[in-house]
Scaffold this active site. Structure first.
Site, mmCIF file in Angstrom:
data_model
loop_
_atom_site.group_PDB
_atom_site.id
_atom_site.type_symbol
_atom_site.label_atom_id
_atom_site.label_comp_id
_atom_site.label_asym_id
_atom_site.label_seq_id
_atom_site.Cartn_x
_atom_site.Cartn_y
_atom_site.Cartn_z
ATOM 1 N N ASP A 118 0.991 5.142 0.791
ATOM 2 C CA ASP A 118 0.312 6.221 1.508
ATOM 3 C C ASP A 118 1.165 7.482 1.367
ATOM 4 O O ASP A 118 1.903 7.868 2.267
ATOM 5 C CB ASP A 118 0.144 5.825 2.973
ATOM 6 N N GLU A 134 1.554 11.279 1.184
ATOM 7 C CA GLU A 134 0.867 12.484 1.637
ATOM 8 C C GLU A 134 1.757 13.725 1.448
ATOM 9 O O GLU A 134 2.493 14.093 2.348
ATOM 10 C CB GLU A 134 0.477 12.317 3.110
ATOM 11 N N TYR A 179 -11.132 11.759 6.626
ATOM 12 C CA TYR A 179 -11.104 12.121 8.042
ATOM 13 C C TYR A 179 -9.994 13.147 8.222
ATOM 14 O O TYR A 179 -9.258 13.456 7.276
ATOM 15 C CB TYR A 179 -10.881 10.889 8.931
ATOM 16 N N ASP A 223 0.856 -1.187 0.000
ATOM 17 C CA ASP A 223 0.000 0.000 0.000
ATOM 18 C C ASP A 223 0.892 1.237 0.000
ATOM 19 O O ASP A 223 1.889 1.294 0.731
ATOM 20 C CB ASP A 223 -0.900 0.005 1.237
#
Length: 537
Positions: free
Chosen positions: A309, A311, A379, A307
């Site tokens: 991620d 950012e 979120y 995965d």
């Protein structure tokens, strides 16, 4: 955004995948010989797990060992660990791992495998050319006849829950590497809370990307931490000479108990996304390094994919990236080329649904054909990182009158991604098992001013659902999520009721399921994951 990785927190794992229902080992050797004992640790009818203990009963170190044995046609080995296993017809050969050391006089080592079908004893077993000598031990619920006084007896596991409908919605949860420290949340908790039976996938967070290369985040919690019997999934203590310990080994045990579970190694996160900028300069080299970590022979059976991620690509998070709109899809393409078509490749991405925001900065749609699914992090939209407020729910499902920033809600992100051509069934809805809050607030309704972050158990302005449900119960809802006002503190978080509403939305939108950050925030009986699972049914 993602809650920051606090270095010096996690450690989770267990013993090499051995017996969940341990039994006394039959004497497996004659004096002065090397021998092997097969112990069936569990049997759920359509599959079983076996631990094979190799014992050096001689007075000299054994540099190498090789076990050859035959299984009946009704069963076969589907996965193995801590030995290199090859097959010829119904005959198998297991050889000591190249990285394992010599077996000292009187010492033992255990490897294991999961087989298809019901357990059946192997035959024609030899080790280094002589009879294995120890035979097999069938599964049993009887406790060991003798238990060392310092060892907790292994317990019999409950029947394995049938896997979820393979065509159903995905339920994906993060396991935070550092949670084994202050939080004392270990892989075993995924089992005892009932979460393992409800999950389809676990994301192990996080691996590092420093220098544009994948590496293990923290080696101690990942594969070095030793577990006692009462802390481990299978009820057996790690041994000093065990090649793999830590959370990786615990996840191996969990997968053996719940064969439907898939585990994905997640790299980056808020703290370690800076390395993606350099990775984008040489995607093939980055993909090679990631493959070498995920498929390391010591734990290759644990992980089913990777995965990413990041950012954020071509935008700012903890650091800023200016690699351009094509960098992300180039990195994903390189990973697919290296990992191949059968590996899971997923990605957690920004959920900024504003015009000209982070979703618009990168060609996410251009990467979708090389991804199994995308996870917009719906979120952390609002929180006490803006210390004076205004107060607003960190994970609103929809916009509402007075929302501080247009496009900062789940529906806006989902609609923007769908409009860019990303199929709905390749999008998962993100939810949080925690809340964000302010202090110095004088009004119960959203939109109030504040003086700073509310006190949290582990860091200011954030706390787990399992804490907040009792310390500051919800007093209202807005934008499809809950908020709470108590003693001058204002918190927002999801409850089982609002979580159910979000899952209804996910189904109405045709999404592929839901994911959440992270497992340790739930109650010990899994209130929130139960709402997620039931809401998606």
């Amino acid at each position: 955004m993602r809650r920051s990785v606090r270095r010096g927190l996690l450690a989770g794992a267990v013993v090499a995948a051995l017996a969940a229902t341990a039994v006394p080992a039959v004497s497996a050797m004659a004096a002065g010989s090397i021998a092997a004992t097969f112990t069936a640790s569990s049997d759920w009818g359509t599959g079983h797990e076996v631990a094979v203990k190799v014992v050096n009963g001689s007075d000299a170190a054994v540099a190498n060992w090789s076990i050859t044995f035959t299984l009946p046609a009704s069963t076969s080995i589907s996965s193995s660990w801590d030995a290199d296993v090859t097959r010829s017809g119904n005959t198998y050969t297991a050889v000591k791992k190249s990285w394992a050391g010599s077996l000292a006089p009187g010492a033992s080592v255990t490897w294991g495998y999961v087989g298809t079908g019901a357990f059946a004893a192997p035959t024609a077993c030899t080790i280094n050319g002589v009879s294995c000598g120890g035979g097999t031990t069938p599964p049993t619920t009887a406790p060991p006849t003798t238990v060392p006084p310092t060892t907790t007896p292994p317990t019999t596991p409950p029947p394995t829950t049938p896997p979820p409908n393979p065509g159903g919605k995905k339920v994906v949860g993060y396991f935070a590497e550092w949670g084994v420290y202050d939080r004392q949340y270990h892989v075993k908790n995924i089992d005892t809370s009932g979460s393992a039976a409800k999950l389809t996938h676990i994301l192990y967070a996080f691996g590092n990307t420093t220098g544009g290369r994948c590496s293990v985040g923290e080696t101690f919690p990942a594969y070095e931490k030793s577990y006692t019997a009462d802390q481990s999934v299978n009820g057996q203590a790690d041994t000093w000479d065990q090649p793999l310990r830590g959370s990786f080994n615990q996840l191996r045990q969990l997968k053996a108990k719940y064969p439907h579970l898939k585990v994905i190694y997640s790299f980056g996160g808020w703290t370690w996304s800076g390395g993606f900028t350099q990775a984008a300069q040489n995607p093939a080299a980055f993909a090679e390094s990631c493959y070498n970590v995920v498929e390391d022979p010591r734990w290759a059976d644990v992980f089913d994919g990777i995965d990413i991620d990041w950012e954020y690509p071509n935008a700012c998070g903890l650091t800023c990236d200016s690699s351009g709109p094509n960098a992300y899809k180039n990195v994903i393409a390189a990973l697919r080329a290296k990992f191949g078509p059968s590996a899971l490749i997923t990605s957690a991405i920004t959920a900024d649904g504003s015009n000209g925001g982070k979703i618009d900065a990168t060609d996410y749609a251009g990467a979708i054909n090389n991804l199994n699914w995308l996870m917009p992090m719906t979120y952390d939209y609002f929180g006490a990182f803006n210390a004076q407020g205004p107060t607003a729910p960190h994970s609103p499902l929809t916009a509402y009158n007075g929302i501080p920033t247009a496009g900062f809600n789940s529906d806006a992100a989902i609609q923007k991604l769908k409009a860019k051509g990303i199929p709905a069934d390749k999008l998962l809805l993100g939810v949080g098992f925690y809340g964000r809050g302010w202090t110095g607030v004088t009004q119960a309704a959203p939109g109030g001013s504040a003086t700073g972050p509310a006190p949290g158990k582990y860091e200011p302005g954030i706390d787990d659902y399992k804490v907040l449900k009792n310390s500051c119960p919800a007093t209202g809802t807005v934008g499809g999520t809950a908020y709470a006002y108590c003693g001058g503190n204002w918190w927002s978080y999801d409850t089982p009721a609002t979580m159910t509403g979000k899952m209804t939305y996910a189904k109405q939108q045709g999404l592929g399921g839901a994911f959440f950050w992270e497992l340790s925030g739930d109650t010990t009986n899994g209130e929130l994951i139960t709402a997620v699972k039931n809401g998606l049914n």
